[in-house]
Design a protein around this motif. Structure first.
Motif, short mmCIF file in Angstrom:
data_model
loop_
_atom_site.label_atom_id
_atom_site.label_comp_id
_atom_site.label_asym_id
_atom_site.label_seq_id
_atom_site.Cartn_x
_atom_site.Cartn_y
_atom_site.Cartn_z
N ARG A 97 -2.00 1.60 -1.62
CA ARG A 97 -2.62 0.67 -2.56
C ARG A 97 -1.61 -0.29 -3.15
O ARG A 97 -1.90 -1.48 -3.34
CB ARG A 97 -3.31 1.46 -3.68
N THR A 101 -2.09 -2.98 0.43
CA THR A 101 -3.21 -3.62 -0.24
C THR A 101 -2.74 -4.85 -1.01
O THR A 101 -3.40 -5.90 -1.00
CB THR A 101 -3.92 -2.64 -1.19
N GLU A 102 -1.60 -4.74 -1.71
CA GLU A 102 -1.04 -5.88 -2.42
C GLU A 102 -0.68 -7.01 -1.46
O GLU A 102 -0.90 -8.19 -1.76
CB GLU A 102 0.20 -5.44 -3.20
N GLU A 104 -2.04 -7.51 1.54
CA GLU A 104 -3.27 -8.04 2.12
C GLU A 104 -3.97 -8.98 1.16
O GLU A 104 -4.58 -9.98 1.58
CB GLU A 104 -4.19 -6.87 2.49
N ALA A 182 -5.11 -2.61 4.88
CA ALA A 182 -4.96 -1.37 4.13
C ALA A 182 -5.83 -0.26 4.71
O ALA A 182 -5.46 0.91 4.68
CB ALA A 182 -5.30 -1.60 2.66
N ARG A 186 -4.54 3.44 5.66
CA ARG A 186 -5.14 4.66 5.12
C ARG A 186 -5.61 5.58 6.25
O ARG A 186 -5.47 6.81 6.16
CB ARG A 186 -6.32 4.31 4.20
N ALA A 364 -13.79 -4.42 -3.54
CA ALA A 364 -12.67 -4.67 -2.64
C ALA A 364 -12.84 -6.00 -1.90
O ALA A 364 -11.89 -6.78 -1.75
CB ALA A 364 -12.53 -3.52 -1.64
N ALA A 368 -10.35 -9.20 -2.53
CA ALA A 368 -9.59 -9.71 -1.39
C ALA A 368 -9.95 -11.15 -1.05
O ALA A 368 -9.34 -11.75 -0.15
CB ALA A 368 -9.82 -8.82 -0.17
#
Length: 520
Positions: A97, A101-102, A104, A182, A186, A364, A368
């Motif tokens: 995360r 994720t940051e 992306e 992400a 995962r 999400a 995004a």
């Protein structure tokens, strides 16, 4: 590494609610288990009887690991055998995360444009996660030792949990370098966690292949042998392997561009299929992987729990205290029915996790930046949101059906446990509705839906076993459901829970329709 400490403070600030929540909730569980064990097995003879029945049971060993003795501490360590898996999952998800994720979402590029070193973000995520796992392990040790068991065993138990979290924080760091998204990171991390669990299960359940468990970080936690002659040196391979993984992640990060990945992305079609020309079809494309993973994993757990159910009556035959605990968890009726009803409650809580994740996909996509261009077309907000909620509602029903069928198949009753599993569905829908409500009114705090699930989990498991006040227990929607099999089905609670779920979901959709989008 310039800026690592500043980014570390940022990580801790962003997780100031979520991180303490999982630490405290997971730390309470061993303390609750210990109180239940003392009440259920008050003397050495009762504990020895439990040990004789379960130490050589392959099904129980696969689920919880080896049972090294019959003391209160031994039974506690065995009862907590699945907690390392949960800690490892939380650790790898946290690192992904705060890294991939940051990246992306484009926020990593913004922070990287300041006076921040290339590897500072990765270092901050790993340090925060490993520090949280260490705090959790120490808190478990202090809490368990305060209840009268040997302190050495208590801290060995807690640090064993921590060591699994450290390793899978490293796994998450490596996975974040390999894929473009992400979700892929995962998936790789969870695949590694499943492999570690299987290696531990094979090694512990097979005398001739016991060495296989040493290939698993989860196996290392069990081989610290809390309350059974602690082997502190087992922490060394966990620390070393964590270091190797983190160094590897740094080396891999240095070999790729920001926003890129080491594994090449698969080229898509030149034009979209006709089946993708609706919000529901797009939601299916985005949600199908999550649905498949939850279904397969819970079906496998159902097969395991159904197999355990065959031995429950024999195990509890001479222990009225344990029968009473099972009855509180699973309602009235025979011991076997109470066990199966309690198992269905656990599955309901687990499937609620899927429902929350499927619902939070809305947030999400918004965060995004993928929802905004979609909503700029003829697609409306309600239609877009309802497409994802369809999978939160119908998908959870599907997972419960498959899980109930798998449990009944292993137990020997065929599909007869499917209605018992579906009895959990109204409470699962309440969680989905509350998640939608948070997305609509408080999008920045939408992740608090996981906190609600954690609170309900605490009430349904620890609170029930410890006989907390009925008013407090009633906060959890799972407390109002019929305990099937063995219990009496009532329509009124189902109607109320479904009404609450619909009201929460409708409120969330109404707020989503009126608020700004996206909200950062």
């Amino acid at each position: 590494m310039t800026g690592t400490w500043s980014l570390l403070r940022l990580v801790l600030r962003r997780d100031r609610l979520l991180m303490p929540l999982w630490i405290v909730c997971l730390a309470v569980a061993p303390m609750g288990y210990l109180s239940s064990i003392k009440a259920a097995y008050p003397d050495a003879a009762a504990r020895q009887h439990f040990y004789d029945l379960n130490a050589s049971s392959a099904t129980f060993v696969v689920r919880n690991g080896p049972l090294y003795g019959s003391s209160v501490g031994n039974l506690l360590a065995w009862q907590c055998g699945f907690i390392p898996v949960v800690v490892g999952l939380i650790a790898l998800l946290t690192v992904v995360r705060h890294t991939r994720t940051e990246e992306e979402a484009g926020r990593r590029e913004l922070t990287g444009a300041t006076v921040v070193g290339r590897h500072a973000g990765l270092a901050a995520a790993v340090i925060a996660t490993c520090g949280a796992c260490l705090v959790y392990g120490l808190l478990v040790g202090l809490g368990v030792a305060a209840q009268g068991v040997p302190a050495a065993g208590a801290f060995a138990l807690g640090l064993g949990f921590s060591s699994v979290g450290w390793v899978f924080a490293g796994v998450g760091a490596v996975a974040a370098q390999l894929t473009w998204g992400a979700g892929g990171a995962r998936g790789i991390g969870i695949g590694g966690l499943v492999l570690a669990f299987l290696l531990r299960a094979v090694g512990d359940s097979s005398g001739s292949a016991g060495w296989v468990a040493w290939l698993s970080p989860i196996g290392w936690a069990h081989r610290m042998r809390p309350f059974a002659g602690e082997q502190w040196w087992v922490l060394a391979p966990a620390v070393v392997f964590t270091g190797v993984l983190v160094v590897s992640a740094v080396a891999l990060s240095a070999r790729r561009d920001l926003g890129a990945a080491l594994l090449p992305a698969r080229l898509g079609r030149a034009s979209a299929k006709a089946s993708l020309r609706s919000p529901l079809a797009l939601a299916w494309r985005l949600q199908r992987g999550t649905l498949l993973v939850w279904t397969v994993c819970l079906a496998l757990v159902g097969l395991l729990m159904g197999g355990v159910g065959k031995n429950v009556a024999e195990m509890m035959r001479d222990n009225q205290a344990v029968s009473d605990v099972l009855s509180r968890l699973g309602g009235g009726g025979a011991v076997t029915d109470a066990y199966l009803a309690g198992t269905m409650t656990l599955f309901g809580l687990a499937v609620a996790g899927y429902a929350v994740q499927a619902t939070l996909k809305l947030r999400a996509e918004e965060a995004a930046g993928r929802a905004e261009p979609l909503l700029a077309t003829a697609v409306g907000r309600i239609g877009w949101a309802f497409a994802h909620l369809t999978f939160a509602l119908a998908g959870s029903a599907f997972v419960l059906v498959v899980t109930g069928w798998a449990t009944g198949l292993a137990f020997g009753s065929g599909a007869s446990l499917v209605p018992a599993a579906l009895a959990q569905l109204p409470a699962v829908w309440v969680l989905a509705g509350l998640a939608a409500l948070l997305i609509g009114f408080f999008p920045r705090f939408a992740a608090a839906a996981w906190g609600l699930l954690g609170a309900f989990l605490l009430l349904s498991l620890v609170g029930t076993a410890l006989r907390w006040n009925d008013v407090v227990l009633g906060i959890s929607p799972f407390q109002h459901l019929a305990r099937l099999p063995g219990g009496t089905f009532s329509v009124a609670p189902v109607i109320w829970l479904v009404a609450i779920a619909l009201a929460a979901g409708a409120g969330g959709l109404a707020a989503l329709r009126r608020r700004d989008m996206p909200v950062g």
